[in-house]
Enzyme design. Structure first.
Site, short mmCIF file in Angstrom:
data_model
loop_
_atom_site.label_atom_id
_atom_site.label_comp_id
_atom_site.label_asym_id
_atom_site.label_seq_id
_atom_site.Cartn_x
_atom_site.Cartn_y
_atom_site.Cartn_z
N ARG A 1 0.84 -1.20 0.00
CA ARG A 1 0.00 0.00 0.00
C ARG A 1 0.86 1.23 0.00
O ARG A 1 0.35 2.35 -0.06
CB ARG A 1 -0.95 0.01 1.20
CG ARG A 1 -0.33 0.52 2.51
CD ARG A 1 0.36 -0.60 3.22
NE ARG A 1 0.96 -0.17 4.48
CZ ARG A 1 2.00 -0.81 4.98
NH1 ARG A 1 2.57 -1.78 4.31
NH2 ARG A 1 2.48 -0.46 6.14
N GLY B 1 -2.71 -7.58 8.36
CA GLY B 1 -2.59 -6.62 7.27
C GLY B 1 -1.63 -5.50 7.62
O GLY B 1 -0.73 -5.66 8.44
N CYS B 2 -1.83 -4.35 7.02
CA CYS B 2 -0.97 -3.20 7.25
C CYS B 2 -0.84 -2.90 8.73
O CYS B 2 -1.84 -2.73 9.43
CB CYS B 2 -1.54 -1.99 6.53
SG CYS B 2 -0.74 -0.44 6.92
N PHE B 3 0.38 -2.82 9.22
CA PHE B 3 0.55 -2.61 10.67
C PHE B 3 0.20 -1.21 11.13
O PHE B 3 0.00 -0.98 12.32
CB PHE B 3 1.94 -3.01 11.16
CG PHE B 3 3.13 -2.55 10.36
CD1 PHE B 3 3.14 -1.40 9.60
CD2 PHE B 3 4.31 -3.31 10.38
CE1 PHE B 3 4.24 -0.99 8.88
CE2 PHE B 3 5.43 -2.91 9.67
CZ PHE B 3 5.40 -1.76 8.91
N TRP B 4 0.08 -0.25 10.21
CA TRP B 4 -0.33 1.09 10.62
C TRP B 4 -1.67 1.06 11.35
O TRP B 4 -1.84 1.65 12.41
CB TRP B 4 -0.45 2.01 9.41
CG TRP B 4 0.82 2.30 8.68
CD1 TRP B 4 2.10 2.11 9.11
CD2 TRP B 4 0.91 2.87 7.37
NE1 TRP B 4 2.99 2.51 8.14
CE2 TRP B 4 2.29 2.98 7.07
CE3 TRP B 4 -0.03 3.28 6.43
CZ2 TRP B 4 2.75 3.50 5.86
CZ3 TRP B 4 0.42 3.80 5.22
CH2 TRP B 4 1.80 3.90 4.95
#
Length: 238
Positions: free
Chosen positions: A3, A55-58
């Site tokens: 992403r 998923g995205c760690f943010w």
């Protein structure tokens, strides 16, 4: 597919924000039952560790930074080796790593099972295999990295409970991978959601998770996030 793969994705995300206004995540949170089997709350304050990939760690980090009882939530990598625990390498999808968040929490304030309830309900969609939202690859898989046998049992029995109850529209894809070390991610990834609330990806896919946390778990929601580095300033990835 990452992403954070460049200017094109940023421009596309910006256009999407313009098209849908304030935006909302493409997957809604689901109210789910608490685990029937869980550790008891500790009688005294201490620290414990949970490691979750979704998923995205943010976004996963951002969710747990708003959970009361969480002392710190650190973005990083788990599932692979120390040599490949770097964002640019993990992004190739062949390292064995998953973007992971290490959660330091007080077991007198919140249990491991309660953290998992938030994980399955708010933090990500556990039915997606090797992807989350727009992000594809094994580095975005849904995985629990238990610290010990007790955590492994709680996680396994909870997945079985949720599948038997048919809480989701599909079978849970979350894997359980024990004995995998955790490696902290680069400084610019830490506290990314808090530092970049207008970043298009954050607006579209992650901020709605914070709203869902407050809506579904008001008893543990904290408005002020607990940060890895208070007032830290980092650069956004290109």
């Amino acid at each position: 597919m990452s992403r954070c793969s460049g200017l094109f994705r940023f421009a596309a995300s910006s256009l999407l924000v313009a098209l849908i206004g304030c935006a909302r995540a493409d997957e809604s949170a689901i109210a789910i039952p608490a685990p029937a089997f869980d550790a008891a709350r500790s009688a005294t304050s201490s620290t414990a560790v949970a490691r979750l990939a979704g998923g995205c760690f943010w976004g996963v980090q951002g969710v747990y930074q708003h959970v009361d009882g969480v002392l710190k939530a650190v973005s990083g990598y788990a599932g692979g080796s120390a040599e490949t625990a770097h964002y640019d390498i993990v992004g190739h999808g062949d390292t064995g790593h998953a973007e992971t968040v290490e959660i330091i929490y007080d077991p007198a304030a919140i249990t491991y099972g309660e953290l998992l309830q938030i994980y399955f309900s708010v933090a990500h969609d556990p039915t997606q295999l090797n992807r989350q939202g727009p992000d594809e690859g094994t580095q975005y898989r849904s995985t629990i990295f238990p610290i010990d046998a007790a955590q492994r049992e709680i996680a396994a029995r909870y997945i079985e409970q949720l599948d038997e109850a048919r809480v989701f529209g599909a079978k849970i894809a979350t894997t359980i991978e024990a004995g995998r070390p955790f490696f902290s991610a680069e400084a610019y990834h830490q506290d990314f959601l808090v530092r970049n609330p207008r970043y298009p990806y954050i607006v579209i896919f992650d901020l709605p998770k914070i709203g869902n946390l407050e809506l579904l778990f008001p008893q543990v929601y904290r408005a002020e996030p607990v940060l890895v580095v208070p007032a830290a300033r980092g650069r956004a990835p290109h």
